[in-house]
Scaffold this motif. Sequence first.
Motif, PDB file in Angstrom:
ATOM      1  N   ASP A  45     -12.266  -1.394  20.812  1.00 12.05           N
ATOM      2  CA  ASP A  45     -10.854  -1.256  21.122  1.00 12.05           C
ATOM      3  C   ASP A  45     -10.576   0.032  21.883  1.00 12.05           C
ATOM      4  O   ASP A  45      -9.568   0.149  22.552  1.00 12.05           O
ATOM      5  CB  ASP A  45     -10.018  -1.287  19.846  1.00 12.05           C
ATOM      6  N   VAL A  46     -11.445   1.011  21.786  1.00 16.53           N
ATOM      7  CA  VAL A  46     -11.214   2.302  22.409  1.00 16.53           C
ATOM      8  C   VAL A  46     -11.617   2.277  23.884  1.00 16.53           C
ATOM      9  O   VAL A  46     -10.853   2.684  24.749  1.00 16.53           O
ATOM     10  CB  VAL A  46     -11.991   3.407  21.656  1.00 16.53           C
ATOM     11  N   VAL A  47     -12.822   1.806  24.177  1.00 14.53           N
ATOM     12  CA  VAL A  47     -13.311   1.764  25.555  1.00 14.53           C
ATOM     13  C   VAL A  47     -13.798   0.351  25.840  1.00 14.53           C
ATOM     14  O   VAL A  47     -14.651  -0.170  25.139  1.00 14.53           O
ATOM     15  CB  VAL A  47     -14.471   2.767  25.769  1.00 14.53           C
ATOM     16  N   ARG A  48     -13.229  -0.270  26.896  1.00 12.84           N
ATOM     17  CA  ARG A  48     -13.668  -1.601  27.308  1.00 12.84           C
ATOM     18  C   ARG A  48     -13.940  -1.582  28.796  1.00 12.84           C
ATOM     19  O   ARG A  48     -13.136  -1.079  29.570  1.00 12.84           O
ATOM     20  CB  ARG A  48     -12.585  -2.653  27.041  1.00 12.84           C
ATOM     21  N   MET A  62     -16.541   0.614  38.537  1.00 16.33           N
ATOM     22  CA  MET A  62     -16.167  -0.011  37.274  1.00 16.33           C
ATOM     23  C   MET A  62     -14.678   0.146  37.021  1.00 16.33           C
ATOM     24  O   MET A  62     -14.093   1.177  37.358  1.00 16.33           O
ATOM     25  CB  MET A  62     -16.928   0.625  36.106  1.00 16.33           C
ATOM     26  N   LEU A  63     -14.103  -0.876  36.427  1.00 22.55           N
ATOM     27  CA  LEU A  63     -12.740  -0.817  35.945  1.00 22.55           C
ATOM     28  C   LEU A  63     -12.818  -0.708  34.433  1.00 22.55           C
ATOM     29  O   LEU A  63     -13.358  -1.601  33.765  1.00 22.55           O
ATOM     30  CB  LEU A  63     -11.961  -2.070  36.359  1.00 22.55           C
ATOM     31  N   VAL A  64     -12.332   0.407  33.888  1.00 24.44           N
ATOM     32  CA  VAL A  64     -12.506   0.713  32.466  1.00 24.44           C
ATOM     33  C   VAL A  64     -11.138   0.901  31.822  1.00 24.44           C
ATOM     34  O   VAL A  64     -10.268   1.581  32.377  1.00 24.44           O
ATOM     35  CB  VAL A  64     -13.355   1.996  32.293  1.00 24.44           C
ATOM     36  N   ASP A  65     -10.961   0.301  30.650  1.00 30.60           N
ATOM     37  CA  ASP A  65      -9.751   0.485  29.847  1.00 30.60           C
ATOM     38  C   ASP A  65     -10.091   1.471  28.740  1.00 30.60           C
ATOM     39  O   ASP A  65     -10.914   1.186  27.875  1.00 30.60           O
ATOM     40  CB  ASP A  65      -9.298  -0.847  29.261  1.00 30.60           C
ATOM     41  N   VAL A  66      -9.473   2.651  28.788  1.00 35.08           N
ATOM     42  CA  VAL A  66      -9.689   3.670  27.766  1.00 35.08           C
ATOM     43  C   VAL A  66      -8.348   3.899  27.074  1.00 35.08           C
ATOM     44  O   VAL A  66      -7.450   4.521  27.634  1.00 35.08           O
ATOM     45  CB  VAL A  66     -10.216   4.989  28.372  1.00 35.08           C
ATOM     46  N   VAL A  67      -8.215   3.360  25.886  1.00 33.98           N
ATOM     47  CA  VAL A  67      -7.005   3.489  25.068  1.00 33.98           C
ATOM     48  C   VAL A  67      -5.753   3.177  25.885  1.00 33.98           C
ATOM     49  O   VAL A  67      -4.793   3.934  25.914  1.00 33.98           O
ATOM     50  CB  VAL A  67      -6.901   4.887  24.423  1.00 33.98           C
ATOM     51  N   GLY A  68      -5.781   2.072  26.603  1.00 27.56           N
ATOM     52  CA  GLY A  68      -4.614   1.631  27.348  1.00 27.56           C
ATOM     53  C   GLY A  68      -4.503   2.182  28.758  1.00 27.56           C
ATOM     54  O   GLY A  68      -3.651   1.754  29.516  1.00 27.56           O
TER      55      GLY A  68
END
Length: 123
Positions: A45-48, A62-68
Amino acid sequence: MNEPELFSSLLKIASALAVTVGIMFLLVFLFKKAMQRGGGEGNTDVVRILSSRYLGPKSSIMLVDVVGHLLVIGIANGTMSLLTEIMDPESIQQLHGLRSPKERSSSFSEYLKGYLKRSRFDS
């Protein structure tokens, strides 16, 4: 070489092989357990990683989701650079619909099970 000596030699070889294969399976099992414990399974949930694209030798984006926060990261020659952060709410909502590569792909064992099921019905 007579028959009893041949049988005992084969028995020794087979038992040594069984012990070696058993140790290999034990090591793989322990390695998997260690990776699950420390591999960040609870941190999804923290890093995707939403998307990753190979650009050339030793370079990707890369496209990274880090806490929203949606971050576009460039990777080249062993270094990582923040290219931009996507802040447009419409783009963020669209990109959050993407699944990570881990969620998208099946494991090899699942693929093999599906193949075996299909091949049973085909024959």
